[in-house]
Scaffold this active site. Structure first.
Site, PDB file in Angstrom:
ATOM      1  N   HIS A 127       0.843  -1.198   0.000  1.00 37.18           N
ATOM      2  CA  HIS A 127       0.000   0.000   0.000  1.00 37.18           C
ATOM      3  C   HIS A 127       0.883   1.254   0.000  1.00 37.18           C
ATOM      4  CE1 HIS A 127      -3.209   2.809   1.014  1.00 37.18           C
ATOM      5  NE2 HIS A 127      -2.511   3.216   2.058  1.00 37.18           N
ATOM      6  N   ARG A 136       5.122   9.923  -6.416  1.00 43.26           N
ATOM      7  CA  ARG A 136       6.559   9.939  -6.730  1.00 43.26           C
ATOM      8  C   ARG A 136       6.922   8.672  -7.501  1.00 43.26           C
ATOM      9  NH1 ARG A 136       5.669  10.738  -1.435  1.00 43.26           N
ATOM     10  NH2 ARG A 136       6.090   8.538  -1.121  1.00 43.26           N
ATOM     11  N   GLU A 197      -8.198  -2.635   6.992  1.00 43.05           N
ATOM     12  CA  GLU A 197      -7.189  -2.681   8.055  1.00 43.05           C
ATOM     13  C   GLU A 197      -7.631  -3.632   9.157  1.00 43.05           C
ATOM     14  OE1 GLU A 197      -5.695   1.025   9.512  1.00 43.05           O
ATOM     15  OE2 GLU A 197      -6.132   2.112   7.653  1.00 43.05           O
ATOM     16  N   GLN A 236      -7.858  14.678   1.649  1.00 45.67           N
ATOM     17  CA  GLN A 236      -6.519  14.240   2.081  1.00 45.67           C
ATOM     18  C   GLN A 236      -5.414  14.875   1.226  1.00 45.67           C
ATOM     19  OE1 GLN A 236      -6.197   9.949   2.025  1.00 45.67           O
ATOM     20  NE2 GLN A 236      -4.101   9.926   2.795  1.00 45.67           N
ATOM     21  N   TYR A 240      -2.892  17.162   3.517  1.00 42.98           N
ATOM     22  CA  TYR A 240      -1.981  16.282   4.265  1.00 42.98           C
ATOM     23  C   TYR A 240      -0.574  16.822   4.457  1.00 42.98           C
ATOM     24  CZ  TYR A 240       0.934  14.204   0.544  1.00 42.98           C
ATOM     25  OH  TYR A 240       1.846  13.986  -0.455  1.00 42.98           O
ATOM     26  N   LYS A 249      -9.774  11.817   7.481  1.00 43.27           N
ATOM     27  CA  LYS A 249      -9.857  10.499   8.111  1.00 43.27           C
ATOM     28  C   LYS A 249     -10.746  10.490   9.352  1.00 43.27           C
ATOM     29  CE  LYS A 249      -6.211   8.511   5.886  1.00 43.27           C
ATOM     30  NZ  LYS A 249      -6.180   7.156   5.317  1.00 43.27           N
ATOM     31  N   THR A 356      -3.507   0.311   5.812  1.00 51.04           N
ATOM     32  CA  THR A 356      -4.106  -0.467   4.720  1.00 51.04           C
ATOM     33  C   THR A 356      -3.189  -1.611   4.325  1.00 51.04           C
ATOM     34  OG1 THR A 356      -4.975   1.634   3.958  1.00 51.04           O
ATOM     35  CG2 THR A 356      -5.192  -0.226   2.453  1.00 51.04           C
TER      36      THR A 356
HETATM   37 MN    MN Z   1      -5.524   4.108   7.450  1.00 50.93          MN
END
Ligand code: MN
Length: 425
Positions: A127, A136, A197, A236, A240, A249, A356
């Site tokens: 993940h 990137r 998760e 996000q 972030y 979140k 994740t």
């Molecule tokens: Mn998470």
């Protein structure tokens, strides 16, 4: 392993002996329940087949959360499991215990613990790589990843029990194709996602200033729940940097109602994630030979989606992701040791999210942003509808199960939620 794991063990609760049941006598997970539609006080119970046994049957009055049981520690958990196993196996006890049983269908389930603090890790290396690639392409994994179990402090107040509706969040977003000087918009997230998760429930915990050594870390883990860390990708992306996830979140995280104890998971232990020769050796505070040898847990977990249309047409939920915790680069003991390594205190009922847990192949991606490659390749549902991200009315259902030759399979039940439209911005 001992008598409670014996694959030959059967229960006088017949439904527990069905090989498809999540809750055979080898599992015995703890939750909090009451009779549906009643004003009874919520209390601790153990899942057995399609029934719940009130813990009062073994003389335990837990009150409305299992935090006291989580605090009690490994010796108590073991003794309790042993007496439940004996009682539910012995047909002579059936008559005495029957009055403490409630069919799960008639029960309302609650958050099993009051979660004081919640952290979310980033242990799924595939993940981390997939997400990194989107930002990137040449350097997907940041240089700290293989040294530090990366995580952030999340929000405990919005952790909800399975079945709780999830309201789509409003938030600030800016389209990736918008000019850099364009102002952001405030409104409903257009890129609502899930994250597959596991949540680890802290046991006794440690006093402030006294880290938990990695070799003793598992003594501080009461058990495991399924954990869907709902995420608004557009919010996000804009928020972030520089301090990490925040409102993208904290609008909801869904947990399953049954805490599967580490002891029930003993038969499914496995080696830690295999590190390649080029990977650094974990620093001493994260390195324990026993943990490297058997600190992993082979827990399979899948995410399913059922749209409003699929529910109308009586179609079952469609599986989107199939993941295993074996793809976690860091073990749960390393998560606990790292979290407390600066002296930070864990308290009973705290929750540590795994992050994740995507697998190495595209069908094992643990989020929609990975499955649809940032929304560029929408999925087609069995109803013919397509999805780049989650739509209002969609029901997202996580399930989990452990299977191994020679052991009785155990399951986690489910963590589910239907998405409701955002309030007017
Ligand atoms: Mn998470």
């Amino acid at each position: 392993m001992h008598a409670t794991h014996n694959p030959k063990l059967k229960s006088w609760v017949e439904s527990a002996n069905d090989p498809a049941s999540d809750f055979p006598i080898q599992n015995l997970p703890f939750g909090v329940f009451r009779r549906k539609g009643s004003t009874e006080a919520p209390r601790g119970g153990v899942a057995i087949g399609d029934q719940i046994l009130d813990l009062e049957a073994v003389g335990l009055k837990t009150g409305p959360t299992l935090n006291v049981l989580a605090a009690a520690g490994r010796k108590t958990w073991r003794e309790l499991r042993k007496s439940l196993s004996i009682g539910l196996a012995d047909p002579k006890q059936a008559k005495r215990l029957a009055k403490y049983l409630l069919p799960m269908k008639q029960a309302e389930l609650f958050l099993p613990v009051a979660v004081g603090d919640y952290s979310d890790f980033f242990t799924g290396i595939h993940h981390a790589t997939n997400m990194g690639k989107m930002f990137r392409p040449d350097n997907p994994l940041l240089p700290n990843y293989k040294w530090v179990p990366i995580g952030y402090h999340g929000r405990a107040s919005s952790i909800v029990i399975s079945g709780t509706p999830v309201t789509r969040p409003n938030g600030q977003t800016r389209g990736q194709t918008d000019p850099p000087d364009a102002p952001p918009l405030f409104g409903p997230s257009k890129r609502l996602d899930y994250e597959v998760e596991l949540g680890f429930v802290a046991g006794p915990g440690n006093p402030l200033g006294k880290p938990v050594p990695v070799a003793r870390a598992l003594e501080h883990v009461f058990g495991v729940v399924l954990f869907n860390d709902w995420s608004a990708r557009d919010i996000q992306t804009w928020e972030y940097q520089p301090l990490g996830p925040f409102l993208a979140k904290s609008f909801a995280s869904t947990v399953s109602p049954w805490i599967v104890t580490l002891e029930a998971l003993e038969p499914f232990r496995c080696p830690a994630f295999p590190r390649s020769g080029e990977d650094p050796r974990p620093l001493p505070y994260l390195l324990d030979p026993a943990d490297q040898r058997e600190g992993g847990y082979a827990i399979g977990t899948s995410m399913f989606l059922r749209s409003a249309q699929m529910r109308e047409q009586k179609m079952p939920p469609a599986r989107l992701s199939r993941c295993t915790f074996q793809d976690a680069y860091w073990t749960v003991a390393q998560m606990v040791a790292h979290q407390s390594s600066n002296g930070c205190n864990l308290q009973p009922g705290d929750l540590l999210g795994s992050g994740t847990i995507s697998g190495a192949t595209p069908d094992m991606a643990g989020s929609m942003i990975e499955l649809t490659q940032g929304g560029k390749h929408p999925l087609t549902l069995p109803s013919g509808e397509t999805r780049s991200f989650i739509a209002d009315g969609d029901e997202v259902v996580q399930r989990g199960r452990c299977e191994r030759e020679g052991a009785v399979s155990i399951g986690f039940g489910e963590a589910a939620g239907v998405v409701k439209p955002a309030p007017k911005a």
